[in-house]
Design an enzyme around this catalytic site. Sequence first.
Site, PDB file in Angstrom:
ATOM      1  N   GLU A 212      -0.379   0.698  16.396  1.00  0.00           N
ATOM      2  CA  GLU A 212      -1.467   1.935  15.905  1.00  0.00           C
ATOM      3  C   GLU A 212      -2.272   1.969  17.100  1.00  0.00           C
ATOM      4  OE1 GLU A 212      -2.986   1.379  12.281  1.00  0.00           O
ATOM      5  OE2 GLU A 212      -4.553   2.959  12.542  1.00  0.00           O
TER       6      GLU A 212
ATOM      7  N   SER B  98       1.023  -5.156   3.415  1.00  0.00           N
ATOM      8  CA  SER B  98       2.564  -5.300   3.521  1.00  0.00           C
ATOM      9  C   SER B  98       3.242  -6.407   2.917  1.00  0.00           C
ATOM     10  CB  SER B  98       3.030  -5.161   5.033  1.00  0.00           C
ATOM     11  OG  SER B  98       2.217  -5.978   5.683  1.00  0.00           O
TER      12      SER B  98
ATOM     13  N   CYS C  42       0.872  -1.162  -0.165  1.00  0.00           N
ATOM     14  CA  CYS C  42      -0.030  -0.081  -0.011  1.00  0.00           C
ATOM     15  C   CYS C  42       1.023   1.215  -0.128  1.00  0.00           C
ATOM     16  CB  CYS C  42      -1.026  -0.012   1.436  1.00  0.00           C
ATOM     17  SG  CYS C  42       0.161   0.227   2.873  1.00  0.00           S
TER      18      CYS C  42
ATOM     19  N   CYS D 173      -8.722   2.381   6.158  1.00  0.00           N
ATOM     20  CA  CYS D 173      -7.771   2.977   5.117  1.00  0.00           C
ATOM     21  C   CYS D 173      -8.500   2.484   3.860  1.00  0.00           C
ATOM     22  CB  CYS D 173      -6.456   2.983   5.362  1.00  0.00           C
ATOM     23  SG  CYS D 173      -5.767   1.572   4.979  1.00  0.00           S
TER      24      CYS D 173
ATOM     25  N   HIS E  62      -1.662  -3.866  19.589  1.00  0.00           N
ATOM     26  CA  HIS E  62      -1.310  -3.332  18.364  1.00  0.00           C
ATOM     27  C   HIS E  62      -0.771  -1.918  18.357  1.00  0.00           C
ATOM     28  CE1 HIS E  62      -1.239  -2.019  13.861  1.00  0.00           C
ATOM     29  NE2 HIS E  62      -1.412  -3.557  13.861  1.00  0.00           N
TER      30      HIS E  62
ATOM     31  N   HIS F  57       4.498  -5.221   8.941  1.00  0.00           N
ATOM     32  CA  HIS F  57       4.479  -6.193   9.319  1.00  0.00           C
ATOM     33  C   HIS F  57       4.470  -7.476   8.165  1.00  0.00           C
ATOM     34  CE1 HIS F  57       2.115  -4.832  13.113  1.00  0.00           C
ATOM     35  NE2 HIS F  57       3.540  -5.256  13.639  1.00  0.00           N
TER      36      HIS F  57
ATOM     37  N   CYS G 105       2.528   6.262   8.639  1.00  0.00           N
ATOM     38  CA  CYS G 105       1.601   6.201   7.577  1.00  0.00           C
ATOM     39  C   CYS G 105       0.784   7.358   7.604  1.00  0.00           C
ATOM     40  CB  CYS G 105       0.879   4.917   7.160  1.00  0.00           C
ATOM     41  SG  CYS G 105      -0.557   5.264   6.245  1.00  0.00           S
TER      42      CYS G 105
ATOM     43  N   THR H  31      -6.910   1.658  11.547  1.00  0.00           N
ATOM     44  CA  THR H  31      -7.299   1.664  10.035  1.00  0.00           C
ATOM     45  C   THR H  31      -7.361   0.388   9.185  1.00  0.00           C
ATOM     46  OG1 THR H  31      -4.864   1.849   9.832  1.00  0.00           O
ATOM     47  CG2 THR H  31      -5.921   3.966   9.944  1.00  0.00           C
TER      48      THR H  31
HETATM   49  S1  SF4 Z   1      -3.020   2.502   7.257  1.00  0.00           S
HETATM   50 FE1  SF4 Z   1      -3.429   1.697   5.314  1.00  0.00          FE
HETATM   51  S2  SF4 Z   1      -2.417   2.770   4.085  1.00  0.00           S
HETATM   52 FE2  SF4 Z   1      -1.470   2.864   5.889  1.00  0.00          FE
HETATM   53  S3  SF4 Z   1       0.231   1.683   6.185  1.00  0.00           S
HETATM   54 FE3  SF4 Z   1      -1.791   0.783   7.066  1.00  0.00          FE
HETATM   55  S4  SF4 Z   1      -2.548  -0.597   5.488  1.00  0.00           S
HETATM   56 FE4  SF4 Z   1      -1.244   0.897   4.452  1.00  0.00          FE
END
Ligand code: SF4
Length: 286
Positions: free
Chosen positions: A132, A270, A12, A196, A130, A42, A102, A168
């Site tokens: 994020e 990824s 992506c 996303c 996680h 990952h 990202c 996301t």
């Molecule tokens: S948020 Fe979406 S676009 Fe951004 S790294 Fe993760 S999978 Fe890829």
Amino acid sequence: MKTALIKPQGFCSGVTRAVALAKQAKLENKDKNIYILGMLAHNQILIDDLTKDGFITLIGNEEEEINKLKKGDILIFTAHGHDEKLDRLAKAKGLITYDATCPKVKSNLDKIKKEINDNHQVIYIGQSGHKEASAALSISKNVSLYDTQLLINYQLITDESPFVLNQTTLNFYELSKYHKDIKDHIPDARIANEICNATRLRQEAMLTIDKDTDLIVIVGHHKSSNSNKLFDIAKANYKDALVVMINNLDELKKIDIRGKKKAAIGSGASTPQCIVDEIYNYLLKI
Ligand code: SF4
């Protein structure tokens, strides 16, 4: 075997950007060790390739890993975002940092900060542990996790119109279930869908596979949230097919696929394209 590729495939934009930033860091610091704080994205094959190129992936406790580095060392933060205290620690240590977060993740983190500054509470739908989700929760104690497994303690939410957003890479089709639960408890909650595009498009494509497909191969790492979600969606929607998730061709070769006639291959955001191509060509020939 008849074999279809479920598109999109390949990195992506967020992973592509992270890899490009890592290469830029190397170019700008030719004589130095370049450290990456966790998996840049990952996928083990990607990490192995980075290691071959001389990058050092730090896999221990993040604070301890930073503390082991010395002034002037180069540190890359990964695509998933990171706890803000790690920025402060790296700065205090005198490290030179590159941030591969990202832009989509960064935009979510900025939205949370704005809500907190406006004195609102935030409900963050995500997976406990996680990176994020950890980055989002690190912003303020007024960000509460709605864990996709454990749900949430609603007594913590005193704001009548909290802001609700999500990791996301969750399952697009399950998100509405969480939103309904939150709305049932807090009718004035303000809800944003932040899956996303890279994740959503892959999940939508997963539902377009021919119904007579009897082998579905998801290529991705077990830590990759969006690869896991593709696997879940395939399992839930193609009950007569064998659905497997693998990292590489060697893993596929260990699975008994005798008698299967029609395959479809999906992959996480990824997963390197070359691995998918290798598996595609293998399946076409058997
Ligand atoms: S948020 Fe979406 S676009 Fe951004 S790294 Fe993760 S999978 Fe890829």
